[in-house]
Design a protein around this motif. Structure first.
Motif, PDB file in Angstrom:
ATOM      1  N   ARG A 111       0.691  -1.080   0.107  1.00 23.94           N
ATOM      2  CA  ARG A 111      -0.061   0.089  -0.001  1.00 23.94           C
ATOM      3  C   ARG A 111       1.098   1.237   0.071  1.00 23.94           C
ATOM      4  NH1 ARG A 111      -3.439   1.200   3.948  1.00 23.94           N
ATOM      5  NH2 ARG A 111      -2.190   0.141   5.475  1.00 23.94           N
ATOM      6  N   ASN A 112       1.960   1.096   0.571  1.00 17.16           N
ATOM      7  CA  ASN A 112       2.997   2.362   0.734  1.00 17.16           C
ATOM      8  C   ASN A 112       4.132   2.340  -0.209  1.00 17.16           C
ATOM      9  OD1 ASN A 112       4.342   0.392   1.927  1.00 17.16           O
ATOM     10  ND2 ASN A 112       5.310   2.001   3.481  1.00 17.16           N
ATOM     11  N   GLY A 113       4.111   1.269  -1.213  1.00 21.43           N
ATOM     12  CA  GLY A 113       5.289   1.242  -2.253  1.00 21.43           C
ATOM     13  C   GLY A 113       6.481   0.683  -1.424  1.00 21.43           C
ATOM     14  N   GLY A 114       6.288   0.192  -0.341  1.00 25.40           N
ATOM     15  CA  GLY A 114       7.424  -0.290   0.564  1.00 25.40           C
ATOM     16  C   GLY A 114       7.897  -1.566  -0.140  1.00 25.40           C
TER      17      GLY A 114
ATOM     18  N   ILE B  23      20.631   2.375  -1.409  1.00 23.53           N
ATOM     19  CA  ILE B  23      19.277   2.745  -1.948  1.00 23.53           C
ATOM     20  C   ILE B  23      18.392   1.808  -1.541  1.00 23.53           C
ATOM     21  CG2 ILE B  23      17.695   3.582  -3.662  1.00 23.53           C
ATOM     22  CD1 ILE B  23      20.360   4.482  -5.354  1.00 23.53           C
ATOM     23  N   MET B  24      18.741   0.544  -1.627  1.00 22.88           N
ATOM     24  CA  MET B  24      17.645  -0.456  -1.683  1.00 22.88           C
ATOM     25  C   MET B  24      17.266  -0.494   0.013  1.00 22.88           C
ATOM     26  SD  MET B  24      15.572  -2.821  -2.862  1.00 22.88           S
ATOM     27  CE  MET B  24      16.257  -2.958  -4.537  1.00 22.88           C
ATOM     28  N   LEU B  25      18.553  -0.507   0.721  1.00 22.50           N
ATOM     29  CA  LEU B  25      18.076  -0.567   2.072  1.00 22.50           C
ATOM     30  C   LEU B  25      17.494   0.796   2.800  1.00 22.50           C
ATOM     31  CD1 LEU B  25      21.985  -2.027   3.094  1.00 22.50           C
ATOM     32  CD2 LEU B  25      19.570  -3.195   3.320  1.00 22.50           C
ATOM     33  N   GLN B  26      17.388   1.726   1.971  1.00 23.54           N
ATOM     34  CA  GLN B  26      16.878   2.743   2.603  1.00 23.54           C
ATOM     35  C   GLN B  26      15.357   2.822   2.174  1.00 23.54           C
ATOM     36  OE1 GLN B  26      18.696   6.644   0.977  1.00 23.54           O
ATOM     37  NE2 GLN B  26      20.798   5.632   1.368  1.00 23.54           N
ATOM     38  N   GLN B  27      14.690   1.886   1.292  1.00 26.51           N
ATOM     39  CA  GLN B  27      13.197   1.894   0.868  1.00 26.51           C
ATOM     40  C   GLN B  27      12.374   1.712   1.987  1.00 26.51           C
ATOM     41  OE1 GLN B  27      12.682   2.244  -2.697  1.00 26.51           O
ATOM     42  NE2 GLN B  27      14.653   3.044  -2.492  1.00 26.51           N
ATOM     43  N   PRO B  28      11.368   2.216   2.145  1.00 25.56           N
ATOM     44  CA  PRO B  28      10.724   2.043   3.346  1.00 25.56           C
ATOM     45  C   PRO B  28      10.100   0.660   3.319  1.00 25.56           C
ATOM     46  CG  PRO B  28       9.304   3.178   1.475  1.00 25.56           C
ATOM     47  CD  PRO B  28      10.747   2.960   1.306  1.00 25.56           C
ATOM     48  N   LYS B  29       9.682   0.017   4.666  1.00 27.88           N
ATOM     49  CA  LYS B  29       9.164  -1.206   4.835  1.00 27.88           C
ATOM     50  C   LYS B  29       7.506  -1.285   4.657  1.00 27.88           C
ATOM     51  CE  LYS B  29      13.053  -3.131   5.865  1.00 27.88           C
ATOM     52  NZ  LYS B  29      13.824  -4.134   4.950  1.00 27.88           N
ATOM     53  N   PRO B  30       7.144  -2.502   4.063  1.00 29.15           N
ATOM     54  CA  PRO B  30       5.685  -2.206   3.756  1.00 29.15           C
ATOM     55  C   PRO B  30       4.874  -2.207   5.082  1.00 29.15           C
ATOM     56  CG  PRO B  30       6.728  -4.271   2.872  1.00 29.15           C
ATOM     57  CD  PRO B  30       7.503  -3.561   3.854  1.00 29.15           C
TER      58      PRO B  30
END
Length: 442
Positions: free
Chosen positions: A359-362, A407-414
């Motif tokens: 839902r949040n693009g995480g 960058i990938m590790l900075q992505q938000p979690k779902p």
């Protein structure tokens, strides 16, 4: 910890990408007791990239790659064949968003394209690889406003593009259906099922591929054990790359955080020489709708046309045959509206495929449990995002460092989803409202 795999890939229609390829050779199902240093579950884009990268970084290791069906049969071979370098947020009205996030997405996507390009060229993979960019087409005023917002977003990212008026869109596509368009140069168009089959055929020698091997349960422990109908696969390290099908793994905190959203495609029969002459336009092109809920189109060099639209929430991870027939008819109507010069052209193939979104693009990237790594959830950008997620999951598991991994590790979690039945009602009503709002763009 035990993970039960009750939901497995189904035969959701006849996929034109897969069925127009030559029949594959015999598969190698998992039989008996097999041990490996690594096991990757799911042989789509993410799984293939993870297995390849593990093999590249650890050439002496034994890597097992396992899939419930044949390579290319699942979601990786059912998309529309756009390997997109730019932001492509399906929740946005114009695909772009926050500038920092967009720049990060571009970095990840272009790294994926570069990685796959190298493999395709090295091994001569025949997948109709075309570095010709993509069109965005608008039909109504709100679509034109979305195109203007998209162009403004590209200006802010300092990305090149070219605006097209109605006459230029007709010259490119052969139809006067579109009032305006934008061309961006960085997208690669390809045959998705041919690509993934070619990637599987050229895996390093220390990767063993098991197809037609549905995993019934996973015993997470020391070692992890994957149980199929005919065998058991054991490994101390497991990479999950089964995307929407991981939504049933509540023990890993995935159930209730990722969503199985289906989308649908149809492929026409091959057009005759007279029909191709009546259509005109370029021999090959790909068009993304200005409204993300609209109709995606591909004209193939082989002389077929693909139509993709409609999103549905399918919690059971299967497509109802009756719904497939209604969608087939809807695709035919969209085709007829756009190509009135081609009366009587039937849709030879219609299929569905599962997207994995949040839902949040995480994204649940990283280590989910000791020795269990996630390469899940591409949020509708499967070709590029799937590739880079799988590649980076392998590098993360081996302790590598890179700008892309940061960058990938900075992505938000779902974020957590509401419980059923509220989730299903909310998602389905939102999708229906957005499709109604799309108007003629659909």
């Amino acid at each position: 910890m035990q993970l039960t795999c009750n939901k497995l890939p189904q035969n959701d229609g006849r996929c034109g990408w897969y069925e127009t390829l030559p029949a594959p050779g015999p598969s190698t199902p998992l039989k008996g007791e097999v041990k490996a240093d690594w096991v990757v579950l799911g042989a789509g884009l993410a799984g293939l990239a993870a297995a390849r990268r593990l093999a590249e970084l650890q050439p002496e290791a034994c890597i097992a790659l396992i899939d419930a069906r044949r390579v290319g049969f699942g979601a990786a071979g059912r998309n529309s064949g756009f390997m997109i370098d730019l932001p492509h947020d399906l929740n946005s009205h114009d695909y772009t968003g926050d500038r920092t996030s967009d720049l990060q997405q571009i970095c990840l996507n272009r790294s994926a394209i570069e990685y796959v390009r190298g493999i395709v060229k090295k091994h001569g993979i025949e997948c109709d690889w075309r570095e010709q960019g993509k069109l965005h087409g608008a039909v109504e005023e709100h679509g034109q406003r979305a195109l203007e917002a998209f162009a403004k977003g590209l200006d802010g990212l300092d990305e090149p593009y070219r605006k097209l008026d109605a006459a230029e869109m007709k010259a490119a596509t052969g139809t006067d259906f579109f009032r305006a368009g934008v061309h961006v140069p960085g997208t690669v168009l390809l045959q998705p099922a041919a690509l993934v089959r070619g990637l599987a055929a050229t895996l390093p020698e220390n990767v063993q591929l098991f197809e037609d091997s549905p995993v019934r349960r996973i015993e997470v422990g020391k070692p992890h054990t994957l149980v199929t109908d005919q065998g058991r696969l054991q490994s101390p390290r497991l990479v999950l790359a089964n995307n929407a099908y991981a939504s049933q793994f509540g023990a890993l905190d995935l159930k209730g955080r990722i969503l199985p959203i289906y989308t649908y495609g149809s492929m026409s029969r091959q057009l005759s020489d007279d029909e191709l002459a009546a259509l005109g336009g370029d021999e090959s092109w790909g068009l993304i709708p200005a409204d993300p809920m609209g109709t995606t189109l591909r004209r193939l060099g082989s002389g077929r046309i693909c139509v993709r639209h409609t999103f549905t929430y399918n919690a059971d991870l299967s497509a109802d045959p009756g719904k497939m027939e209604r969608i087939r008819a809807a695709h035919r109507r969209s085709f007829d509206e756009r190509f009135p010069m081609l009366p009587g052209v039937e849709m030879e193939y219609t299929w569905g495929g599962a997207l994995c979104v949040t839902r949040n693009g995480g994204t649940p990237f990283g280590e989910l449990a000791p020795g269990v790594y996630s390469a899940l959830c591409q949020n509708g950008l499967g070709l590029a995002r799937g590739t880079i997620t799988g590649k980076l999951a392998a590098e993360y598991a081996l302790g590598a460092e890179s700008e892309q991994l940061d960058i990938m590790l900075q992505q938000p979690k779902p974020v957590a989803n509401p419980p059923e039945p509220f989730l299903g009602l909310g998602v389905s009503s939102t999708l229906a409202w957005k499709e109604w709002k799309a108007g003629k763009e659909l």
